[in-house]
Design a protein around this motif. Structure first.
Motif, PDB file in Angstrom:
ATOM      1  N   PHE A   1      43.462 141.852  28.166  1.00  0.00           N
ATOM      2  CA  PHE A   1      44.096 142.579  27.071  1.00  0.00           C
ATOM      3  C   PHE A   1      44.967 141.649  26.230  1.00  0.00           C
ATOM      4  O   PHE A   1      45.569 140.695  26.737  1.00  0.00           O
ATOM      5  CB  PHE A   1      44.957 143.726  27.607  1.00  0.00           C
ATOM      6  N   VAL A   2      45.041 141.947  24.944  1.00  0.00           N
ATOM      7  CA  VAL A   2      45.855 141.156  24.021  1.00  0.00           C
ATOM      8  C   VAL A   2      47.332 141.512  24.172  1.00  0.00           C
ATOM      9  O   VAL A   2      48.195 140.638  24.260  1.00  0.00           O
ATOM     10  CB  VAL A   2      45.392 141.373  22.568  1.00  0.00           C
ATOM     11  N   PHE A   3      47.632 142.804  24.191  1.00  0.00           N
ATOM     12  CA  PHE A   3      49.027 143.261  24.234  1.00  0.00           C
ATOM     13  C   PHE A   3      49.352 143.763  25.642  1.00  0.00           C
ATOM     14  O   PHE A   3      48.990 144.876  26.014  1.00  0.00           O
ATOM     15  CB  PHE A   3      49.258 144.350  23.196  1.00  0.00           C
ATOM     16  N   THR A   4      50.020 142.906  26.402  1.00  0.00           N
ATOM     17  CA  THR A   4      50.292 143.225  27.799  1.00  0.00           C
ATOM     18  C   THR A   4      51.783 143.082  28.113  1.00  0.00           C
ATOM     19  O   THR A   4      52.528 142.431  27.377  1.00  0.00           O
ATOM     20  CB  THR A   4      49.527 142.284  28.740  1.00  0.00           C
ATOM     21  N   ASP A   5      52.173 143.688  29.243  1.00  0.00           N
ATOM     22  CA  ASP A   5      53.509 143.403  29.766  1.00  0.00           C
ATOM     23  C   ASP A   5      53.404 142.136  30.618  1.00  0.00           C
ATOM     24  O   ASP A   5      52.355 141.498  30.657  1.00  0.00           O
ATOM     25  CB  ASP A   5      54.052 144.594  30.558  1.00  0.00           C
ATOM     26  N   ASN A   6      54.470 141.791  31.317  1.00  0.00           N
ATOM     27  CA  ASN A   6      54.475 140.537  32.072  1.00  0.00           C
ATOM     28  C   ASN A   6      53.673 140.586  33.361  1.00  0.00           C
ATOM     29  O   ASN A   6      53.598 139.594  34.090  1.00  0.00           O
ATOM     30  CB  ASN A   6      55.915 140.110  32.378  1.00  0.00           C
ATOM     31  N   SER A   7      53.057 141.747  33.646  1.00  0.00           N
ATOM     32  CA  SER A   7      52.188 141.839  34.824  1.00  0.00           C
ATOM     33  C   SER A   7      50.709 141.810  34.436  1.00  0.00           C
ATOM     34  O   SER A   7      49.834 141.839  35.290  1.00  0.00           O
ATOM     35  CB  SER A   7      52.482 143.127  35.604  1.00  0.00           C
ATOM     36  N   GLY A   8      50.449 141.782  33.112  1.00  0.00           N
ATOM     37  CA  GLY A   8      49.070 141.764  32.632  1.00  0.00           C
ATOM     38  C   GLY A   8      48.523 143.127  32.290  1.00  0.00           C
ATOM     39  O   GLY A   8      47.405 143.246  31.786  1.00  0.00           O
ATOM     40  N   MET A   9      49.305 144.188  32.552  1.00  0.00           N
ATOM     41  CA  MET A   9      48.858 145.549  32.233  1.00  0.00           C
ATOM     42  C   MET A   9      48.978 145.793  30.736  1.00  0.00           C
ATOM     43  O   MET A   9      49.898 145.273  30.085  1.00  0.00           O
ATOM     44  CB  MET A   9      49.711 146.574  32.983  1.00  0.00           C
ATOM     45  N   PRO A  10      48.054 146.571  30.153  1.00  0.00           N
ATOM     46  CA  PRO A  10      48.175 146.881  28.718  1.00  0.00           C
ATOM     47  C   PRO A  10      49.470 147.632  28.447  1.00  0.00           C
ATOM     48  O   PRO A  10      49.791 148.593  29.152  1.00  0.00           O
ATOM     49  CB  PRO A  10      46.944 147.743  28.437  1.00  0.00           C
ATOM     50  N   GLU A  11      50.206 147.190  27.459  1.00  0.00           N
ATOM     51  CA  GLU A  11      51.499 147.824  27.172  1.00  0.00           C
ATOM     52  C   GLU A  11      51.290 149.164  26.481  1.00  0.00           C
ATOM     53  O   GLU A  11      50.501 149.274  25.539  1.00  0.00           O
ATOM     54  CB  GLU A  11      52.370 146.918  26.313  1.00  0.00           C
ATOM     55  N   PRO A  12      52.001 150.209  26.904  1.00  0.00           N
ATOM     56  CA  PRO A  12      51.849 151.535  26.293  1.00  0.00           C
ATOM     57  C   PRO A  12      52.230 151.523  24.813  1.00  0.00           C
ATOM     58  O   PRO A  12      53.151 150.812  24.404  1.00  0.00           O
ATOM     59  CB  PRO A  12      52.831 152.410  27.096  1.00  0.00           C
ATOM     60  N   ALA A  13      51.523 152.320  24.047  1.00  0.00           N
ATOM     61  CA  ALA A  13      51.785 152.395  22.608  1.00  0.00           C
ATOM     62  C   ALA A  13      53.207 152.863  22.331  1.00  0.00           C
ATOM     63  O   ALA A  13      53.836 152.444  21.360  1.00  0.00           O
ATOM     64  CB  ALA A  13      50.781 153.345  21.958  1.00  0.00           C
ATOM     65  N   ARG A  14      53.721 153.748  23.185  1.00  0.00           N
ATOM     66  CA  ARG A  14      55.056 154.298  22.944  1.00  0.00           C
ATOM     67  C   ARG A  14      56.131 153.205  22.938  1.00  0.00           C
ATOM     68  O   ARG A  14      57.153 153.334  22.260  1.00  0.00           O
ATOM     69  CB  ARG A  14      55.402 155.369  23.988  1.00  0.00           C
ATOM     70  N   ASN A  15      55.905 152.112  23.691  1.00  0.00           N
ATOM     71  CA  ASN A  15      56.881 151.015  23.716  1.00  0.00           C
ATOM     72  C   ASN A  15      57.027 150.375  22.343  1.00  0.00           C
ATOM     73  O   ASN A  15      58.129 150.039  21.908  1.00  0.00           O
ATOM     74  CB  ASN A  15      56.460 149.950  24.732  1.00  0.00           C
ATOM     75  N   PHE A  16      55.882 150.190  21.664  1.00  0.00           N
ATOM     76  CA  PHE A  16      55.925 149.621  20.318  1.00  0.00           C
ATOM     77  C   PHE A  16      56.591 150.586  19.342  1.00  0.00           C
ATOM     78  O   PHE A  16      57.287 150.176  18.422  1.00  0.00           O
ATOM     79  CB  PHE A  16      54.516 149.264  19.848  1.00  0.00           C
ATOM     80  N   ASN A  17      56.373 151.865  19.580  1.00  0.00           N
ATOM     81  CA  ASN A  17      56.995 152.891  18.734  1.00  0.00           C
ATOM     82  C   ASN A  17      58.511 152.821  18.846  1.00  0.00           C
ATOM     83  O   ASN A  17      59.236 152.852  17.834  1.00  0.00           O
ATOM     84  CB  ASN A  17      56.497 154.279  19.154  1.00  0.00           C
TER      85      ASN A  17
END
Length: 274
Positions: A181-197
């Motif tokens: 994934f391009v947009f991940t947290d520091n564990s490699g999981m895809p970061e939730p859209a709500r975080n960007f919101n």
């Protein structure tokens, strides 16, 4: 496998492929090539679930968008105060028109650095917003499967993000779950859209610009397209609309404002000449 090819084929075709594979594996098990059927429990990808997928439909009641100066102020704040993945995300949304669900589903193999192009193939679905419980689904319509050209600024920031991500992988080691994934947290999981919101709201306050949402950046992108003189058919393709009528219905007022602005600019040029 099925999640990778799902956007390219109809449901009936996928069902047939699944059945043929099952039949082949059953024969292989019978002939002792396998101990059991490794794809027995594999389910076909689900279709996107209405209002649960991390994307919004075009909302005629929420047609806010930024003018060029507001875009500039916002990006300056994100560049100074934000993380590389924030700047990459907001540049991508502003200059590609991707829905937020399509953006968080983006994988590196769908970024063509040579052609400066983003290949939209999936949207990301999260069950009850659980971080680890997600699925890649086919986009909302067939026309949503598209290749979108992006300017150099987007590609440059994605390159920076990729380097940052590689450093995180090295630091975290085996604990990093790399699924591309391009947009991940520091564990490699895809970061939730709500975080960007959430973070977008913070940057907006610091920039002092009109409060909008990530989906409104899609409207901002459309306004930039029409201001640049992109024709309706091309705008339809880039936005992933099923027909040019949809594009017209959603953005007719934006096109009207652009047309008025063009007339004013043309008259100003005429006045300068004679």
């Amino acid at each position: 496998m099925f999640y990778k090819i799902a956007p390219e084929y109809a449901k009936n075709t996928l069902t047939n492929i699944h059945q043929v594979f099952n039949m082949m594996i059953r024969e292989a098990v019978r002939d002792s090539y396998f101990k059991d059927n490794p794809i027995h429990a594999v389910n076909l990808p689900k279709k996107a679930k209405k209002k649960k997928v991390e994307e919004l439909d075009e909302d005629l009641k929420d047609m806010k968008f930024w003018e060029k100066e507001e875009i500039k102020l916002f990006l300056q704040v994100v560049s100074r105060k934000g993380r590389p993945r924030d700047l990459a995300m907001f540049l991508l949304l502003i200059y590609s028109g991707l829905r937020i669900g399509e953006a968080v589903a983006l994988t590196w193999d769908k970024v063509d650095f040579k052609k400066s192009e983003i290949k939209v193939r999936y949207t990301l679905f999260r069950e009850k917003d659980l971080k680890s419980n997600y699925e890649l689904l086919s986009p909302k319509t067939e026309s949503s499967i598209r290749n979108v050209p992006v300017p150099p600024q987007v590609i440059m920031q994605l390159r920076i993000l990729k380097n940052v991500q590689e450093q995180v992988k090295n630091d975290v080691g085996e604990l990093y779950k790399d699924e591309g994934f391009v947009f991940t947290d520091n564990s490699g999981m895809p970061e939730p859209a709500r975080n960007f919101n959430y973070r977008m709201t913070t940057y907006i306050k610091k920039a002092g610009v009109t409060k909008i949402t990530p989906h409104n950046l899609r409207h901002t992108y459309a306004s930039l397209l029409f201001a640049a003189g992109i024709d309706l058919k091309e705008a339809q393709r880039r936005l992933g609309h099923s027909s040019s009528k949809t594009t017209l219905d959603v953005y007719s007022h934006v096109m009207r404002e652009t047309k008025i602005e063009s007339v004013i600019q043309f008259n100003a040029i005429a006045n300068d000449i004679f």
